[in-house]
Design a protein around this motif. Structure first.
Motif, PDB file in Angstrom:
ATOM      1  N   LYS A  39     -63.193 -96.163 -14.627  1.00 29.68           N
ATOM      2  CA  LYS A  39     -64.202 -97.185 -14.296  1.00 29.68           C
ATOM      3  C   LYS A  39     -64.069 -97.613 -12.838  1.00 29.68           C
ATOM      4  CE  LYS A  39     -66.049-101.592 -16.005  1.00 29.68           C
ATOM      5  NZ  LYS A  39     -65.888-102.665 -17.029  1.00 29.68           N
ATOM      6  N   GLU A  40     -62.829 -97.850 -12.385  1.00 32.82           N
ATOM      7  CA  GLU A  40     -62.589 -98.220 -10.989  1.00 32.82           C
ATOM      8  C   GLU A  40     -63.031 -97.100 -10.050  1.00 32.82           C
ATOM      9  OE1 GLU A  40     -58.708-100.816 -10.349  1.00 32.82           O
ATOM     10  OE2 GLU A  40     -58.308 -99.073 -11.615  1.00 32.82           O
ATOM     11  N   LYS A  67     -66.767 -96.988  -9.723  1.00 34.41           N
ATOM     12  CA  LYS A  67     -67.235 -98.120  -8.910  1.00 34.41           C
ATOM     13  C   LYS A  67     -67.087 -97.819  -7.426  1.00 34.41           C
ATOM     14  CE  LYS A  67     -66.512-103.094  -8.264  1.00 34.41           C
ATOM     15  NZ  LYS A  67     -65.725-104.279  -8.708  1.00 34.41           N
ATOM     16  N   GLU A 114     -69.571 -95.110  -6.232  1.00 42.65           N
ATOM     17  CA  GLU A 114     -70.945 -95.609  -6.125  1.00 42.65           C
ATOM     18  C   GLU A 114     -71.245 -96.137  -4.726  1.00 42.65           C
ATOM     19  OE1 GLU A 114     -71.566 -98.576  -9.075  1.00 42.65           O
ATOM     20  OE2 GLU A 114     -71.529 -97.168 -10.767  1.00 42.65           O
TER      21      GLU A 114
END
Length: 281
Positions: free
Chosen positions: A8-9, A12, A15
């Protein structure tokens, strides 16, 4: 230097990278050395952003003992990467983060590339390699990925993985980096005594002798020559010597002047397994 531990990190952070920017990936298992550093430098030079993964992948070890002994030196690894660039994204997940509770590899058909040499001696090894590399490609979506030629069989299998999975990434082969005595740089070298590490330079010297003999001796004669070179050294046990076509990795029985060949070798140095290879023509 940005260190992320979860998928998830990582997502992020990626992105934030503008879509027009190029992204390089250097997959590693840590215990970084100058060989890894050369891959990372190339990635940083050729791309706008670089991800270096540090993950000791359990599914590519056929022996639990080998997995347990594999060096884990994250802080030293980060220090080495900082010398290259402060803007590298380091992805250092746990096994559970990558696999969840079911730590096992996928099954691949690598068209026979995985059935010889390393594949013949290490059960399921390349399924583990394919699983983690495909996972990293899915998570990072790099434009280019960098792999050293020391693991030449692995390099060919990664190329096949990209082909069969239709993954839009350029695989960049990187030359082998060696110690002063010719020993190919490897994280496993740290497990050798200073004396044995020096003596293990015989591996590369033997490969160079095989290259010199290529074209004047038969395949069987060259392989016998290599075996004789190791005979006087009981602490350097030859596991295999193979001469194969470079692209298909099919073991050669006789030489076709229109094809490229490499010599591949695996040696146990007081229980530490070392591999190397050399282009013959």
């Amino acid at each position: 230097m940005l260190i992320v531990r979860t998928k998830k990190e990582l997502a992020k952070q990626l992105e934030i990278t503008p879509p027009q920017k190029t992204l390089g990936l250097v997959p590693t298992m840590g215990a970084l050395h100058k060989g890894h550093e050369s891959l990372v430098r190339m990635a940083v030079e050729q791309n706008d952003a670089t991800v270096v993964s540090i993950f000791v992948n359990p599914t590519q070890f056929d022996k639990k003992e080998d997995l347990e002994k594999y060096p884990k030196t994250l802080q030293a690894d980060i220090a080495l990467l900082q010398k290259v660039s402060d803007e590298i994204i380091v992805f250092a997940p746990s096994a559970e983060e990558i696999y969840g509770t079911d730590i096992k590899s996928k099954a691949y058909d690598f068209d026979g590339l995985d059935q010889v040499m390393e594949g013949a001696f290490r059960d399921d090894h390349f399924n583990g390699v394919g699983t983690i590399v495909e996972t990293l490609f899915q998570l990072v979506k790099p434009h280019r990925a960098y792999f050293g030629e020391k693991d030449f069989q692995q390099l060919q299998i990664i190329k096949k993985l990209v082909q069969i999975r239709n993954i839009p990434v350029e695989i960049v082969p990187c030359p082998i980096v060696r110690e002063a005595n010719g020993l190919a740089l490897s994280s496993r070298n740290e497990r050798l005594s200073p004396e044995l590490r020096q003596k293990a330079g015989l591996i590369y010297q033997t490969l160079k002798s095989a290259k010199k003999a290529f074209g004047t001796k038969s395949v069987d004669e060259i392989k016998e020559q290599v075996k004789e070179s190791f005979a006087p050294y009981p602490d350097l046990q030859l596991e295999y010597i193979e001469i194969s076509e470079a692209e298909t990795l099919v073991p050669a029985r006789e030489i076709n002047g229109h094809r490229k060949y490499r010599a591949f070798i695996a040696v146990y140095a007081d229980g530490v397994r070392l591999i190397d290879n050399i282009a013959l023509n």
